[in-house]
Design an enzyme around this catalytic site. Sequence first.
Site, mmCIF file in Angstrom:
data_model
loop_
_atom_site.group_PDB
_atom_site.id
_atom_site.type_symbol
_atom_site.label_atom_id
_atom_site.label_comp_id
_atom_site.label_asym_id
_atom_site.label_seq_id
_atom_site.Cartn_x
_atom_site.Cartn_y
_atom_site.Cartn_z
ATOM 1 N N ILE A 85 -2.496 -7.451 -2.123
ATOM 2 C CA ILE A 85 -2.135 -8.234 -0.926
ATOM 3 C C ILE A 85 -3.007 -9.482 -0.766
ATOM 4 C CG2 ILE A 85 -1.042 -6.388 0.388
ATOM 5 C CD1 ILE A 85 -3.755 -6.143 1.940
ATOM 6 N N GLY A 104 0.828 -1.220 0.000
ATOM 7 C CA GLY A 104 0.000 0.000 0.000
ATOM 8 C C GLY A 104 0.853 1.256 0.000
ATOM 9 N N TYR A 148 -14.304 -1.090 9.407
ATOM 10 C CA TYR A 148 -12.877 -0.750 9.460
ATOM 11 C C TYR A 148 -12.339 -0.964 10.883
ATOM 12 C CZ TYR A 148 -8.831 2.506 9.459
ATOM 13 O OH TYR A 148 -7.592 3.092 9.594
ATOM 14 N N GLN A 204 -1.508 7.556 1.383
ATOM 15 C CA GLN A 204 -1.133 8.791 2.089
ATOM 16 C C GLN A 204 0.111 8.587 2.950
ATOM 17 O OE1 GLN A 204 -3.799 10.138 5.170
ATOM 18 N NE2 GLN A 204 -2.889 12.178 5.246
HETATM 19 P P1 NAD Z 1 -4.444 5.042 1.949
HETATM 20 O O1 NAD Z 1 -5.861 4.679 1.666
HETATM 21 O O2 NAD Z 1 -3.989 6.401 1.630
HETATM 22 O O3 NAD Z 1 -3.475 4.020 1.214
HETATM 23 C C1 NAD Z 1 -3.731 2.649 1.193
HETATM 24 C C2 NAD Z 1 -3.080 2.081 -0.053
HETATM 25 O O4 NAD Z 1 -3.421 0.692 -0.084
HETATM 26 C C3 NAD Z 1 -3.590 2.704 -1.350
HETATM 27 O O5 NAD Z 1 -2.506 3.202 -2.105
HETATM 28 C C4 NAD Z 1 -4.301 1.566 -2.065
HETATM 29 O O6 NAD Z 1 -4.118 1.589 -3.481
HETATM 30 C C5 NAD Z 1 -3.624 0.351 -1.442
HETATM 31 N N1 NAD Z 1 -4.459 -0.854 -1.499
HETATM 32 C C6 NAD Z 1 -5.785 -0.991 -1.320
HETATM 33 N N2 NAD Z 1 -6.167 -2.272 -1.483
HETATM 34 C C7 NAD Z 1 -5.043 -2.971 -1.753
HETATM 35 C C8 NAD Z 1 -4.769 -4.338 -2.021
HETATM 36 N N3 NAD Z 1 -5.737 -5.251 -2.069
HETATM 37 N N4 NAD Z 1 -3.481 -4.702 -2.226
HETATM 38 C C9 NAD Z 1 -2.489 -3.784 -2.202
HETATM 39 N N5 NAD Z 1 -2.678 -2.473 -1.990
HETATM 40 C C10 NAD Z 1 -3.945 -2.067 -1.752
HETATM 41 O O7 NAD Z 1 -4.173 4.682 3.484
HETATM 42 P P2 NAD Z 1 -3.117 5.353 4.468
HETATM 43 O O8 NAD Z 1 -3.761 6.546 5.052
HETATM 44 O O9 NAD Z 1 -1.797 5.481 3.819
HETATM 45 O O10 NAD Z 1 -3.090 4.256 5.625
HETATM 46 C C11 NAD Z 1 -2.074 3.290 5.746
HETATM 47 C C12 NAD Z 1 -2.394 2.456 6.981
HETATM 48 O O11 NAD Z 1 -2.480 3.299 8.135
HETATM 49 C C13 NAD Z 1 -3.740 1.718 6.909
HETATM 50 O O12 NAD Z 1 -3.642 0.488 7.586
HETATM 51 C C14 NAD Z 1 -4.674 2.626 7.683
HETATM 52 O O13 NAD Z 1 -5.762 1.928 8.230
HETATM 53 C C15 NAD Z 1 -3.743 3.144 8.760
HETATM 54 N N6 NAD Z 1 -4.196 4.406 9.327
HETATM 55 C C16 NAD Z 1 -4.179 5.540 8.591
HETATM 56 C C17 NAD Z 1 -4.622 6.736 9.169
HETATM 57 C C18 NAD Z 1 -4.630 8.021 8.404
HETATM 58 O O14 NAD Z 1 -5.155 9.027 8.923
HETATM 59 N N7 NAD Z 1 -4.072 8.088 7.206
HETATM 60 C C19 NAD Z 1 -5.061 6.747 10.499
HETATM 61 C C20 NAD Z 1 -5.105 5.550 11.191
HETATM 62 C C21 NAD Z 1 -4.636 4.375 10.614
HETATM 63 C C1 AKB Z 2 -9.903 7.166 9.055
HETATM 64 O O1 AKB Z 2 -10.448 8.253 9.292
HETATM 65 O O2 AKB Z 2 -10.489 6.160 8.648
HETATM 66 C C2 AKB Z 2 -8.417 7.061 9.343
HETATM 67 C C3 AKB Z 2 -8.224 6.559 10.727
HETATM 68 C C4 AKB Z 2 -8.241 7.497 11.851
HETATM 69 O O3 AKB Z 2 -8.055 5.385 10.912
HETATM 70 N N1 AKB Z 2 -7.824 8.331 9.120
#
Ligand code: NAD
Ligand code: AKB
Length: 318
Positions: free
Chosen positions: A53, A8, A142, A12
């Site tokens: 994945i 992934g 989620y 972001q």
């Molecule tokens: P994002 O949605 O920006 O990126 C996720 C990436 O996963 C995307 O580029 C998408 O193309 C890829 N993806 C989706 N399905 C897929 C698959 N089947 N195989 C391979 N790739 C796949 O998410 P993010 O914000 O970068 O978050 C990364 C991790 O951090 C996640 O586990 C998310 O739950 C966690 N997280 C993020 C935040 C946040 O605010 N950004 C907060 C809490 C937790």
């Molecule tokens: C969402 O809003 O889903 C994420 C998180 C806090 O897990 N940014």
Amino acid sequence: MKKILITGALGQIGTELTASLCQKYGAENVIISDIRDEVPENLSGGIYEQLDILNKEKMEDLLLKHKIDSVFHMAALLSATGEKNPQMCWDVNMNGTINLLDLGVKHKLNKIFVPSSIAVWGNGIPLDDTPQESVLRPTTMYGVTKVAAEAVCNYYQQKFGLDIRGLRYPGIISSETLPGGGTTDYAVEIFYEAIKRSKYSCFLDADATLPMMYMSDCVRGTIELMEADLDNLNYHADYNIAAVSFSPSELAEEIKKYIPEFEITYSPDYRQKIAASWPRSINDEAARNDWAWSHEFGIEEMTKDMIEKLSARLTTKV
Ligand code: NAD
Ligand code: AKB
């Protein structure tokens, strides 16, 4: 960590994590993967491999081909997208993670990072200073996958001795890559709209206070946890981590210091209910004690940096 795989990686967090890992461990040692076919031009280094994945065979091929010893598993569907397609959210977040853990045991991976989220919490928890040890009652699919992934990671750690680490990230704010479908996305969108149009219609209530963190703290904290001495860790895949907490109206006030004409209106949608079930602030003493976690960016520093970086990029008003 010698050879790193990021799943992934085009998301972001993955985008900016890639840049830091390439700088620290050498771009030739960082394999970046995502389900997407098209590779963005602005990749900050690393070797790109397309990987869904859910395709365990291909995941195994990549682990062997690149002699991977550590994985940052960032592929997931986030809260808002997950509510639109709960089945797919379960499938990607759970089955994708189990694929990786199984291969981690089979190929004796050194370390795996699996992110969790404030979405593990739900109704009936203390909303302020939410403790490390607390009841987890998620209200979204989620959140369900994050609770289950924490549990399954801790199980693999105890049962097979796999070194898995994870953080309950708050909402992450960043200027490089737009967020991918979460409830906290407003806190990034607001900057783009403030700079481009001087106004923003927020999908959360004015007083929806949530824990948030600037990307540079998020990436640094992630790498610091992965580099921490295992003997010092009292938790594994479920560390609380915090930086700042604010509401949309407080963030709007901060932005007005730079863009005085900025106007915010509120039109809460289904995401407000999700936000209302999450903590307003989190207690992260365990992280601060066990591996010396400390955040650098407060709301003022973050807002200044976001406005500077985005203003330089979004020069034309639409
Ligand atoms: P994002 O949605 O920006 O990126 C996720 C990436 O996963 C995307 O580029 C998408 O193309 C890829 N993806 C989706 N399905 C897929 C698959 N089947 N195989 C391979 N790739 C796949 O998410 P993010 O914000 O970068 O978050 C990364 C991790 O951090 C996640 O586990 C998310 O739950 C966690 N997280 C993020 C935040 C946040 O605010 N950004 C907060 C809490 C937790
Ligand atoms: C969402 O809003 O889903 C994420 C998180 C806090 O897990 N940014």
